[in-house]
Design a protein around this motif. Structure first.
Motif, PDB file in Angstrom:
ATOM      1  N   PHE A  30       0.835  -1.203   0.000  1.00  0.00           N
ATOM      2  CA  PHE A  30       0.000   0.000   0.000  1.00  0.00           C
ATOM      3  C   PHE A  30       0.867   1.249   0.000  1.00  0.00           C
ATOM      4  N   GLY A  34       0.068   2.326  -3.428  1.00  0.00           N
ATOM      5  CA  GLY A  34      -1.312   2.741  -3.198  1.00  0.00           C
ATOM      6  C   GLY A  34      -2.317   1.650  -3.495  1.00  0.00           C
ATOM      7  N   PHE A  36      -4.406  -1.520  -2.494  1.00  0.00           N
ATOM      8  CA  PHE A  36      -4.894  -2.264  -1.347  1.00  0.00           C
ATOM      9  C   PHE A  36      -4.956  -3.723  -1.773  1.00  0.00           C
ATOM     10  N   PHE A  38      -5.801  -7.085  -1.751  1.00  0.00           N
ATOM     11  CA  PHE A  38      -6.690  -8.074  -1.171  1.00  0.00           C
ATOM     12  C   PHE A  38      -6.135  -9.482  -1.353  1.00  0.00           C
ATOM     13  N   GLY A  91      -7.965   3.877  -7.178  1.00  0.00           N
ATOM     14  CA  GLY A  91      -7.633   2.883  -6.173  1.00  0.00           C
ATOM     15  C   GLY A  91      -8.629   1.745  -6.111  1.00  0.00           C
ATOM     16  N   ILE A  92      -9.878   2.079  -6.329  1.00  0.00           N
ATOM     17  CA  ILE A  92     -10.918   1.072  -6.163  1.00  0.00           C
ATOM     18  C   ILE A  92     -10.832   0.014  -7.259  1.00  0.00           C
ATOM     19  N   ILE A  93     -10.408   0.445  -8.439  1.00  0.00           N
ATOM     20  CA  ILE A  93     -10.229  -0.490  -9.550  1.00  0.00           C
ATOM     21  C   ILE A  93      -9.067  -1.431  -9.235  1.00  0.00           C
ATOM     22  N   PHE A  95      -8.014  -2.203  -6.348  1.00  0.00           N
ATOM     23  CA  PHE A  95      -8.459  -3.086  -5.279  1.00  0.00           C
ATOM     24  C   PHE A  95      -9.207  -4.287  -5.854  1.00  0.00           C
ATOM     25  N   MET A  96     -10.111  -3.985  -6.777  1.00  0.00           N
ATOM     26  CA  MET A  96     -10.886  -5.083  -7.353  1.00  0.00           C
ATOM     27  C   MET A  96      -9.995  -6.004  -8.177  1.00  0.00           C
ATOM     28  N   ALA A  97      -8.959  -5.428  -8.777  1.00  0.00           N
ATOM     29  CA  ALA A  97      -8.026  -6.265  -9.520  1.00  0.00           C
ATOM     30  C   ALA A  97      -7.334  -7.255  -8.586  1.00  0.00           C
ATOM     31  N   LEU A 230      -6.987  -7.351   7.598  1.00  0.00           N
ATOM     32  CA  LEU A 230      -7.689  -6.110   7.228  1.00  0.00           C
ATOM     33  C   LEU A 230      -8.028  -5.267   8.457  1.00  0.00           C
ATOM     34  N   ILE A 234      -6.746  -1.444   9.657  1.00  0.00           N
ATOM     35  CA  ILE A 234      -7.587  -0.303  10.000  1.00  0.00           C
ATOM     36  C   ILE A 234      -7.201   0.236  11.358  1.00  0.00           C
ATOM     37  N   PHE A 238      -3.106   2.428   7.389  1.00  0.00           N
ATOM     38  CA  PHE A 238      -2.696   1.684   6.201  1.00  0.00           C
ATOM     39  C   PHE A 238      -1.224   1.849   5.861  1.00  0.00           C
TER      40      PHE A 238
END
Lengths: 306, 266, 354, 682
Positions: A30, A34, A36, A38, A91-93, A95-97, A230, A234, A238
């Motif tokens: 991260f 940057g 995240f 998973f 970032g959200i993309i 993350f999903m990757a 995770l 939090i 991060f």
């Protein structure tokens, strides 16, 4: 009463060290990119599976060395096949990757290494150790395997912390974490850095996987247990390595204590069919924590610019 | 360039008054003890070198930042700490230095979104898309179309704003702000990055907005020519401090302003 | 080239803002719905109903729900499985305790309960964003999963922990055969999809999308973050809750909490990633894809004449899902719906390239 | 199916005579003759077609619709309002702006009171407007928006007669001095108030309408002409209405047509096609949202009847070709293949000739896969009838459209004839003719080749210019067109070669029709404009304008970097490309027996010919003599044998400012085909 609680606490802290180790993998990635990640849990599973199956056929050292190579190759593949093609995405993309990567690794690991439960025999001592027998009747029971695992993890954490504080690569990495563009403009090759952190977090995953595997056996649920990292993140923030360590300890100890102290109360109050609150306690703790201090214990406060 | 009717701005009532406002981030002072007012119906320019605190001032006015000290009176009522949407509710609209449109939506939907405040129909009507909700959509669409007509962006109405050239994006953003029918419109460098022709168009639109809708406008702008042509009064900031305030001609000949722009100040 | 739009002009805003402003689209959708209601029952068999059509439809509802939250409002959620469970158990308990309740009401109640829980777990979204929210929703997922496994009241003290539903009846007709279930689910899907489409193209939709695209600017134009985000959580959870109830009642019949575990959450998330974030159509495409791919994979070895264990197939399924997700995110982050839109645009522009 | 050989002996009597197709249409025609002015036609339409759409205007995002009954209401209120504000019989009312319903209504509102609308080109600069407003003695101007108001206010001091300016679009005008400025809505409000005050007002207005006579002056259209000041062509109601009815009958136009009004209001073409014909036939006029959206709007409406100068058809082809160049290989091949099929068979099929079955089949596929979608994209798939007029059209362009199945026909007309002189009847279409005389029209060819005509549409005269009128109109009613033409022996159609005064001869005696050659050049998408010289010279030379879209696109594909139009125009590779085009034209001229008129040298101009500089007319016709004078150094160089020449010209920018533009222009020699000696002798 205090004895068993302390015992639980110590056990929890030791588990917590493992959480810290997995969380450390998250933090590294991260900070540097940057992302995240998973897939960290899946990497743990994959590493553990590799090591477990390889160690069936060869000496531990060789198996370890090969596993290291595999994790580096994996890091390279992820960087080359996925991350490089998703530069500048939100970032959200990303993350999903990594969610996709996680699925792929779980499937891939099990198809090549098999999906049974495998044992990792590290040859650690198994006789329980009793300490503080003078204070508590019967003393406190400590599993030496866990203790050794915890120590290894602690050493690992320390080495990494030093590595990033002192070495040139570590400095470069921190520069990248601060500002991608600036880092690039002073000649730090982003791709190398990313490859580097993915490889390192692959190693971290390997160590974590070995420890967990030695304790519980290598199986699919490992990747879910790794998800526990995770809430650790939090709690810790991060981007903070100390945060990951402290967070891991708090979560590890907290959920064990909750199981021992809170669960019976809940069971009585709500007429439950058993406890098992470890499954969610860490998450809910993190959630509550989020509402109070969104940036985590050691995270940096984000000031929104308009 | 101003319309010839000549409203008497000097005698106008203050729509917004800022008194002794100070704002700091950590230890850094962004605005120090600034006082000024914006009168109903005027075009008020805020100028100053980079880092003078102009944008921070706008952020204070529309509730993004809470000043540590000072008082803000809007429409005659002193205002306490508030969130931006409360400022919107009170009649303050805003555009951004870097276009802040909703990239995934069409120009039309962006401006329609600007009318969120004017739309009240309940959830269930919307679910069914009939009755009051439909009537409201249609009514608001008509109002939005007037704005589209006003800004001459008919030909891009159903294009995703992300695909539009920069100049048009700025125009859509102005449209979205206008859709709120604000009393006070804050424009943060509405002409940044535009070529001469686009600047002229935008100036025309700003004047027309002021004349046609009677909207009070406060704008930050770097192009001195534009500022002098457009504004009734100019506020000059430098390093968070007010160094001049007055009609364009006065400000232009003010020694402190000249120094600040030449980098001689302090 | 199929699109001939000459002469299709709008003389009212109502017509201009219709769901399908292009006549050809309108006819296509009408034809498709008519086909689904009238023609499908003529040839569909049990397998097609229970393994393909019914799951696709129910999961489409869930995907629409998640898409409202994630695709339209930009709030990532990994708790869909948990919210589906809320719907399923709420419906079970209502049907159990008030047996005379109309089944439609039961499903609405399921949605409503999921909505309340959704709002509760959506509260953190006011303070946190992105992956932080993902973790928060994961908390919901694990907590809810646990609650339904442990709190005996929810399962009516069933010793096995699994629950089973009885006869489902609507206006005196027992919904028991796959064909009847299919028609019922289809009707629910059509109605819910229409409602969702109405929401996303109106004020609510713009509010959500504004929040997604640029929350600061959204606030500037007077949109309350509280209102926008919680309404998205509420509507989203409602849809997911209804889907959960339908899944439990009409697809499974009896179930354990495991049926709504975190993998269900991922499954629904994958549907909207592959189908298309921010697209109602994409929810359907994604659900179809995710349901059909394993079926296809299971059949493939037989067709190719290769012996393959189910475990292997399941691992390959995992790999494929993972790879496809990554592929879509790289090549087309807006999923199948965007591909569809591009194809449609090409047909509209044909023979011109632009 | 229909009798194409109607006697060409015009007059009202004929117009009223039915041709035996549907009773309804005869009724319309008869009644139209009773209604001998546009206001009377409006009242008739409001009765006959009350609920049918009369006007649509894309405004505020949707098509606002007015039925004939509503239009009557609007026009009546407007008209009464104008009367209250002082409009009297024979007052001239200027109409300035783009195609908006209310500007058309303004014409009718003025006509109802015996006023005479004078439409003026909206893009005219204030100076041009001042001349016309003054010459026409305009008292009221109805204009579109602030832009036009500003223009008028800048010259209003010089126009003492102009007492009132009425505007359609209030934006930006709120703070203006409203002493002699009124918003249409306010004028209409005055009218409505008066009308509702008592029934007497309505009757008075209707009486005023009834007082109008067919022989009254209906409109004055100023033609820019190629030289001199604009002349005000006076047309009566009879001129326009009878011509329009004859035109409707010639092409069976009924109340179901859809036209998009986008041509300048001041052009006779627009006046007849978007005003006189809709009023007589009762069909609907659609006004686009803005100039940028015309093609989009055309597609939405789906025009059935279109009228355009060749340039429009040409531009659409250029656009098609350029876009198809960017299409994928497969699609491009398919396009060219089916285009070849269409070129071979399309026209024959459209003309209902016998074609082999396989050709029909191929064309059918082409229609499904290519022509249909293409026409759909271009917004012409519902076109029943399209006219090109105003200038000769390149034969290739003409055939292209017909090959696609668009019923494009040629028409020859003039302002002085209320448009119609000749037109091609269905089934008799040739690329190089302009057709037979329309119903009611007689034509003859003068000794010197000039075409003369006589028709019910013959104008009443030039306003305040009896001298010019007498020059153009012979005492026995024949009108000089100024065009040279001949009757084609095969088809019996009229063929226009050139402007009568432009047809010249080279020093060796070869005939030179410059426009004919120019049109051949302009067919190439790369060439936007061409001006050819050679009269009383030893050989032919050409000055060309490149088409920035087409050549720019080509340059992009070939990695040619350019900073400006001028730079691109002067690029050697562009010259090479154009030289090839010119040689091809030479070859075709030689084939057609005009080998003597081949182009020997050419150059590419450093700037586009521009209406603002007076180089072309507002209707896009080149002012050859003016251009020759302006670019005299270039012409001297062309004939002097130099390799290049310097030129410096004054240009007008869009905002009206002027500046100087200088350039060094290269000159290229081109190969010519040998001139057969036989030809020379002849």
């Amino acid at each position: 009463m205090l004895g068993p609680v302390l015992e639980t606490l110590i056990g929890g802290l030791m588990t917590g060290v493992l959480y810290s180790l997995v969380a450390l993998g998250f933090v590294l990635i991260f900070k540097a990119s940057g992302v995240f990640n998973f897939a960290q849990g899946a990497m743990v599973l994959f590493a553990a599976l590799s090591f477990a199956r390889l160690s069936e056929a060869m000496p531990l050292v060789l198996a370890f060395a090969l596993s290291v190579l595999i994790m580096i190759a994996l890091a390279y593949a992820i960087e080359f096949l996925v991350l490089r093609r998703l530069v500048n995405q939100e970032g959200i993309i990303l993350f999903m990757a990594t969610l996709g990567i996680a699925y792929f690794l779980e499937g891939f690991g099990q198809s090549i290494w098999g999906s049974d439960i495998y044992k990792i025999g590290l040859g650690l001592p198994t006789n329980p150790i009793f300490i503080l027998e003078s204070v508590f009747p019967g003393g406190l029971l400590i599993d030496p395997a866990e203790l050794i695992a915890a120590i290894i993890c602690a050493v690992m954490v320390l080495v990494l912390a030093v590595f990033f504080q002192v070495t040139r690569i570590g400095r470069a990495l921190r520069a990248v974490a601060d500002d991608h563009q600036a880092a690039q403009s002073v000649g730090i090759p982003l791709n190398h850095i990313w490859l580097m952190v993915w490889a390192v977090s692959g190693l971290v995953a390997l160590v974590a996987g070995m420890m967990w595997g030695a304790k519980l056996g290598v199986q699919f649920s490992l990747s879910l247990i790794a998800l526990k990292a995770l809430p650790v993140l939090i709690l810790g923030g991060f981007t903070s390595i100390p945060g990951a360590i402290v967070g891991g300890l708090i979560i590890g100890a907290g959920e064990k204590l909750a199981e021992v102290l809170l669960a019976p109360v809940l069971i009585r109050t709500f007429d439950l069919a058993g406890g098992g609150i470890e499954n969610w306690f860490a998450y809910v703790l993190a959630l509550v924590f989020l509402l109070v201090r969104p940036q985590g214990l050691f995270g940096e406060r984000i000031i929104e610019r308009v | 360039m101003r319309a010839p009717s000549g409203r008497d701005i000097a005698a106008g009532e203050a729509l917004l008054a800022v008194e002794n406002v100070s704002l700091a981030f950590g230890g850094v002072k962004a605005i120090s003890d600034v006082s000024f007012d914006i009168r109903r119906g005027e075009i008020r320019a805020i100028i100053g070198p980079n880092g003078a605190g102009k944008t921070s001032l706008l952020n204070v006015i529309n509730g993004f930042y809470q000043p540590q000290r000072g008082r803000i009176t809007f429409k005659g009522r002193p205002r306490s700490a508030m969130r931006p949407y409360e400022a919107a509710l009170g009649g303050i609209a805003r555009t951004f230095q870097n276009v802040a449109l909703f990239k995934g939506m069409t120009a039309l939907d962006n401006i329609m979104a600007g009318r969120a405040l004017k739309m009240r129909r309940g959830f269930f009507w919307q679910l069914l898309w009939i009755g009051p909700a439909l009537a409201e959509e249609i009514e608001q669409r008509r109002r939005v179309e007037e704005i589209i007509d006003f800004l001459k962006i008919q030909h891009v109405r159903k294009i995703q704003v992300g695909k539009l050239p920069y100049g048009l994006q700025k125009r859509v953003e102005l449209g979205r702000a206008l859709a709120m029918e604000p009393d006070l419109l804050l424009l943060d460098e509405p002409m940044a990055g535009m070529n001469l022709e686009e600047k002229e168009d935008m100036s025309r639109f700003i004047l027309d907005v002021n004349a046609y809708y009677g909207t009070t406008i406060a704008l930050i702008e770097h192009d001195m020519g534009v500022v002098m042509d457009l504004s009734d009064r100019v506020l000059v900031l430098d390093h968070g401090v007010k160094i001049a305030d007055g009609v364009p001609a006065e400000v232009q000949s003010n020694q402190a302003v000249i120094d600040a722009y030449l980098g001689l100040s302090h | 080239m199929l699109y001939r739009e000459v002469g299709q002009f709008k003389t009212s805003y109502g017509a201009d803002q219709a769901i399908f402003p292009i006549a050809q689209d309108r006819w296509f959708v009408f034809a498709l719905i008519a086909f689904a209601f009238l023609a499908v029952p003529l040839f569909a068999g049990q397998y097609l109903y229970t393994e393909v059509l019914i799951p696709v439809l129910i999961l489409s509802i869930a995907a629409i729900g998640l898409n409202i939250l994630t695709g339209y409002c930009g709030q990532l959620s990994l708790g869909s499985g948990g919210f589906m469970a809320v719907g399923a158990y709420a419906a079970y308990n209502l049907a159990l305790r008030l047996p005379q309740t109309n089944i439609i009401l039961v499903f609405l109640f399921a949605g409503f309960m999921a909505m309340l829980v959704g709002i509760l777990f959506g509260l953190p979204s006011l303070r946190i964003k992105g992956f932080y929210l993902a973790v928060a929703t994961l908390a919901a997922q694990f907590f809810l999963e646990w609650a339904f496994a442990r709190v005996k009241w929810f399962t009516n003290y069933a010793p096995s922990g699994s629950v089973a539903v009885g006869r489902i009846e609507l206006f005196g007709i027992t919904i028991d055969t796959p064909a009847k279930i299919y028609i019922f689910v289809l009707a629910m899907t059509v109605v819910l999809a229409l409602g969702a489409k109405n929401l996303v193209r109106g004020r609510m939709g713009r509010m959500w999308m504004a929040m997604r695209d640029m929350d600061i600017a959204a606030e500037i134009i007077g949109i309350r973050p509280l209102h926008a985000k919680l309404s998205a959580f509420a509507v989203s959870s409602f849809y997911i809750g209804v889907a959960g109830a339908l899944w439990g009642f009409l697809r499974l019949g009896s179930w354990e909490p495991l049926a709504f575990d975190v993998n269900r959450s991922f499954q629904v998330l994958f549907m909207i990633i592959i189908g298309g974030l921010g697209s109602i159509l994409g929810s359907f495409l994604g659900a179809s894809f995710i349901v059909l791919l394993p079926i296809f994979l299971n059949q493939l070895p037989t067709w190719l004449g290769i012996a393959m264990s189910t475990a292997t197939i399941s691992h390959i399924e995992f790999m494929l899902f993972g790879a496809i997700i990554v592929l879509f995110l790289i090549a087309e982050p807006h999923g199948l719906a965007r591909l569809w839109a591009i194809a449609k645009e090409k047909l509209r522009l044909w023979p011109f390239p632009y | 199916m229909r009798d194409n050989n109607l006697p060409a002996n015009g007059g009202k009597g004929l117009a009223a005579r039915g041709t035996g197709r549907g009773e309804g249409r005869i009724a319309v025609a008869t009644e139209a003759v009773c209604a001998d002015t546009f206001p009377k036609l409006l009242m008739r339409n409001a009765r006959l077609f009350a609920g049918r759409p009369a006007y649509r205007h894309k405004d505020l995002g949707i098509w606002q619709v007015w039925t004939w009954a509503q239009v009557l209401d609007e026009v009546r209120a407007f008209s009464v309002g104008l009367q209250e504000l002082g409009l009297a019989r024979n007052d001239k009312v200027a109409i300035i702006g783009s195609n908006r319903p209310r500007l058309y209504w303004a014409m009718c509102a003025a006509q109802a009171l015996g006023g005479v609308p004078v439409p003026i080109y909206a893009d005219s600069v204030a100076e041009e407007m001042a001349y016309i407003l003054d010459h026409a003695e305009v008292t009221i101007a109805v204009v579109e928006d602030q832009e036009q108001v500003d223009k008028l206010l800048s010259i209003v001091e010089r126009l003492p007669r102009l007492v009132l300016i009425v505007y359609d679009e209030p934006r930006g005008l709120r703070d203006y001095d409203h002493q002699r400025l009124k918003w249409i809505d306010d004028v209409q409000k005055v009218g409505r108030d008066r009308l509702s005050a008592g029934a007497g007002r309505l009757q008075r207005w209707e009486a005023a309408v009834a007082a109008g006579r067919g022989e009254d002056l209906a409109v004055m259209l100023y033609t820019s002409g190629t030289t001199g000041r604009p002349k005000g062509v006076m047309l009566t109601f009879d001129n326009l209405i009878v011509s329009a009815i004859n035109g409707n009958r010639f092409d069976s136009l009924g109340p179901d047509e859809e036209v998009v009004a986008y041509l300048p209001l001041a052009w006779v073409g627009d006046h007849v096609f978007s005003y006189a014909q809709p009023f007589t036939a009762g069909f609907c006029v659609n006004c686009p949202e803005s100039p940028e959206t015309v093609s989009e709007d055309r597609r939405e409406i789906g025009t059935t009847y279109a009228f355009a100068p060749p340039r429009i058809y040409e531009n659409l082809i250029t656009l098609t070709m350029v876009r198809m160049e960017d299409a994928g290989r497969f699609k491009r091949h398919m396009f060219h293949y089916f285009l070849a099929v269409a070129r071979r068979w399309g026209e024959k099929i459209l003309n209902r000739e016998k074609v082999p079955l396989h050709a029909r089949l191929l064309y059918w596929f082409g229609e499904r896969l290519m022509y249909g979608p293409l026409k759909n994209r271009l917004g012409v798939s519902r076109i029943r009838l399209a006219y090109t007029a105003g200038e000769a059209i390149g034969p290739e362009i003409f055939r292209f459209w017909r090959a696609l199945g668009v019923n494009l026909k040629q028409l020859y007309g003039q302002t002085e004839a209320s448009v119609y002189i000749t037109a091609q009847p269905d089934g008799e279409i040739y690329a190089d003719t302009v057709g037979r005389p329309n119903i009611g029209v007689d034509i003859k060819i003068d000794d010197n080749g000039e075409v003369l005509f006589k028709s019910p549409g013959v104008f009443a005269g030039y306003y305040k210019d009896p001298e010019k009128t007498a020059e153009t109109k012979t005492p026995d009613g024949w009108v000089h067109t100024g065009d040279a033409g001949l009757i084609d022996t095969k088809s019996g159609h009229l063929k226009i070669i050139d402007r009568a005064k432009d047809v010249g001869r080279l020093n060796d005696g070869s005939l030179l029709a410059p426009k004919y050659i120019e049109n051949k050049l302009k067919f190439y998408p790369n060439i936007r404009e061409a001006v050819v010289y050679g009269d009383k010279r030893d050989f032919v030379c050409a000055m060309l304008n490149i088409d920035l879209t087409a050549v720019g696109n080509w340059a992009e594909r070939n990695n040619i970097v350019y900073g400006s139009y001028q730079e691109l125009a002067g690029h050697p590779q562009v010259y090479d490309m154009l030289a090839e085009h010119v040689e091809e034209v030479n070859r075709s001229l030689a084939d057609e027996g005009m080998a003597g008129a081949q182009i020997r040298r050419f150059l590419v101009l450093h700037k586009e010919l521009d209406a603002d500089d007076g180089e072309i007319t507002r209707t896009q016709k080149v002012r050859r003599a003016f251009v020759a004078q302006r670019y005299a150094p270039l012409i001297a160089a062309l004939y002097g044998g130099a390799r290049e020449a310097d030129i410096s010209t004054e240009v007008t920018f869009e905002d009206g400012r002027k500046g100087m533009l200088s350039a060094r222009v290269k000159i290229r020699d081109v190969q010519t085909m040998p001139v057969p000696t036989m030809e020379k002798a002849a």
